[in-house]
Design an enzyme around this catalytic site. Structure first.
Site, short mmCIF file in Angstrom:
data_model
loop_
_atom_site.label_atom_id
_atom_site.label_comp_id
_atom_site.label_asym_id
_atom_site.label_seq_id
_atom_site.Cartn_x
_atom_site.Cartn_y
_atom_site.Cartn_z
N ARG A 241 0.87 -1.18 0.00
CA ARG A 241 0.00 0.00 0.00
C ARG A 241 0.90 1.23 0.00
O ARG A 241 1.85 1.31 0.79
CB ARG A 241 -0.89 0.00 1.25
CG ARG A 241 -1.51 1.35 1.60
CD ARG A 241 -2.73 1.64 0.80
NE ARG A 241 -3.28 2.96 1.13
CZ ARG A 241 -4.10 3.65 0.37
NH1 ARG A 241 -4.48 3.16 -0.81
NH2 ARG A 241 -4.56 4.81 0.73
N CYS A 257 -11.82 12.68 5.63
CA CYS A 257 -11.20 11.84 4.61
C CYS A 257 -11.32 10.38 5.04
O CYS A 257 -11.90 10.08 6.08
CB CYS A 257 -9.74 12.23 4.40
SG CYS A 257 -8.70 11.98 5.87
N GLU A 285 1.96 14.95 2.63
CA GLU A 285 0.70 15.37 3.22
C GLU A 285 -0.14 16.20 2.25
O GLU A 285 0.37 17.02 1.50
CB GLU A 285 1.00 16.22 4.47
CG GLU A 285 -0.19 16.76 5.19
CD GLU A 285 -0.68 15.88 6.32
OE1 GLU A 285 -1.90 15.76 6.48
OE2 GLU A 285 0.17 15.31 7.04
N ASP A 319 -3.16 17.20 -7.72
CA ASP A 319 -2.38 16.21 -6.98
C ASP A 319 -0.91 16.46 -7.27
O ASP A 319 -0.47 16.36 -8.42
CB ASP A 319 -2.79 14.79 -7.40
CG ASP A 319 -2.26 13.71 -6.46
OD1 ASP A 319 -1.21 13.94 -5.84
OD2 ASP A 319 -2.90 12.64 -6.36
N ARG A 321 1.64 14.85 -5.73
CA ARG A 321 2.48 13.75 -5.25
C ARG A 321 3.38 13.19 -6.35
O ARG A 321 3.06 13.25 -7.53
CB ARG A 321 1.61 12.63 -4.69
CG ARG A 321 0.98 12.98 -3.36
CD ARG A 321 0.05 11.90 -2.88
NE ARG A 321 -1.15 11.79 -3.72
CZ ARG A 321 -2.17 10.97 -3.45
NH1 ARG A 321 -2.11 10.18 -2.39
NH2 ARG A 321 -3.21 10.92 -4.26
N THR A 342 -5.08 -0.24 -3.72
CA THR A 342 -5.41 1.15 -4.05
C THR A 342 -6.70 1.21 -4.85
O THR A 342 -7.10 0.22 -5.48
CB THR A 342 -4.29 1.81 -4.86
OG1 THR A 342 -4.55 3.22 -4.97
CG2 THR A 342 -4.18 1.22 -6.26
#
Length: 387
Positions: A241, A257, A285, A319, A321, A342
């Site tokens: 994960r 969330c 984060e 996003d 990330r 996911t």
């Protein structure tokens, strides 16, 4: 020994990494920017060098602004570089560039507080000072990237610096000089430099046989963690994960969330599989915008924005990330093929782009709780999550 797909991709991408000395310089510049210090950024527009002195808009002080004005001279007002969405809310139109610069007619027309208000997307302003909008240089685009790395609002105040000024200014005021390429390549280079620095056995509530391994980049940045459950085999796909840290969900039980249930659920599911696996706890984060900006995004959501639009209203991508840290950690632990827990298809493509083979997507869904239905619906309908 033949090169594996993973190592081949890593080697190919490593060929374009910035030097380690630049990695440290960018890291130092991030710290300077958070303190409201000036940094110097060089870029090239149409083959021509262009440099700016930069302070982040969020920690800007009147003293810092005056230092910028002294660098610019009395005839040049500082520019404030803003996200397109913020510029549009302030009356700027017909621009498709992601960022745009506003320059007031004179230095006396703005002070540090006023520039901070202009930069803050949570504030409604009656009017701007008199001035003009202009396109953003490559150096200023890189300065915005630096502000994002610092987890500040993506807005900066800049003045131009001539080639003759640059070296003298850097020495006289002890300022860092950065190339735009170094800033833009930082996240990639930082991930490539990750090294294991610590490990220990940490029994967990839902998985007693656990080892936590910490990885740190060479510039001393934030550590990512591998939570290794039982003893997963390396000769077959490992159940993993990728979990981006979430202070509010993971630690204090936020209901906005589904991060807390996802983290604990992944640990429990891997433990129950009987084959072991890994949770990679990544320091990204708020989809990579940081905790403070995530709280700002929450404030915007309370005004009616969804979770993706709120990030974009702040000037971030939906996003931010990156997935190379996860791929690098897996590679160093000897895992090349994974089964990925996911609902987010971008995690599959993100890992595979760095040479990790995803043999299976394992669904990872949890019920809504009365506070996060809209959040989960947005992830499904706009982000393409597979519920």
């Amino acid at each position: 020994m033949p090169m594996t797909q993973s190592s081949a991709v890593t080697a190919q991408n490593d060929s374009n990494l910035i030097p380690a000395t630049d990695l440290v310089t960018v890291s130092r510049a991030v710290a300077d920017l958070r303190r409201g210090e000036i940094v110097l950024v060089q870029g090239h527009d149409n083959g021509e060098a262009h440099s700016v002195a930069v302070i982040a808009a969020e920690p800007l002080s009147q003293h810092g602004l005056q230092r910028l004005c002294d660098i610019a001279g009395s005839d040049t007002a500082p520019a404030i570089v803003l996200p397109r969405v913020r510029a549009k809310s302030l009356g700027q139109t017909a621009k498709d560039d992601p960022f745009v610069a506003f320059v007031s007619d004179g230095q006396s027309d703005v002070d540090a507080n006023r520039l901070g208000e202009i930069a803050n997307p949570l504030l409604d302003l009656d009017a701007l000072p008199k001035g003009d909008w202009r396109p953003v240089s490559m150096a200023e685009h890189a300065a915005i990237r630096l502000a994002k790395l610092a987890r500040l609002l993506p807005a900066v105040v800049t003045v131009p610096v001539s080639a003759d000024q640059l070296e003298t200014l850097a020495r006289a005021q002890n300022l860092l000089v950065l190339q735009s390429e170094s800033i833009n390549g930082y996240e990639n280079a930082s991930a490539a430099s990750l090294r294991q620095v610590s490990e220990a056995r940490v029994p967990l509530e839902d998985a007693e046989n656990v080892t936590v391994i910490a990885f740190r980049p060479e510039d001393g940045g934030q550590e990512h963690l591998a939570i290794v459950i039982d003893e997963p085999a390396k000769d077959k796909p490992v159940l993993i994960r990728l979990h981006s840290e979430c202070f509010t969900g993971d630690l204090i039980g936020s209901l906005r969330c589904d991060c807390g249930p996802q983290l604990r659920g992944a640990i429990s599911e891997i433990a129950k599989s009987g084959q072991g696996g890994i949770v990679l706890y990544l320091r990204q984060e708020g989809r990579g915008i940081g905790l403070v900006n995530k709280l700002r995004a929450y404030a915007l959501q309370d005004r009616g924005f969804d979770t993706l639009d709120a990030n974009e209203e702040l000037g971030f991508d939906a996003d931010e990330r990156v997935y190379r840290p996860a791929a690098e950690m897996l590679r160093q632990m000897g895992f090349e093929t994974v089964r990925l827990l996911t609902n987010n298809p971008e995690k599959l493509t993100g890992l595979e782009s760095w040479g990790v083979t995803v043999s299976e997507r394992v669904p990872h869904k949890f019920p809504s709780n009365g506070h996060n239905e809209f959040y989960l619906q947005t992830k499904k309908e706009r982000a393409g999550h597979l519920f």
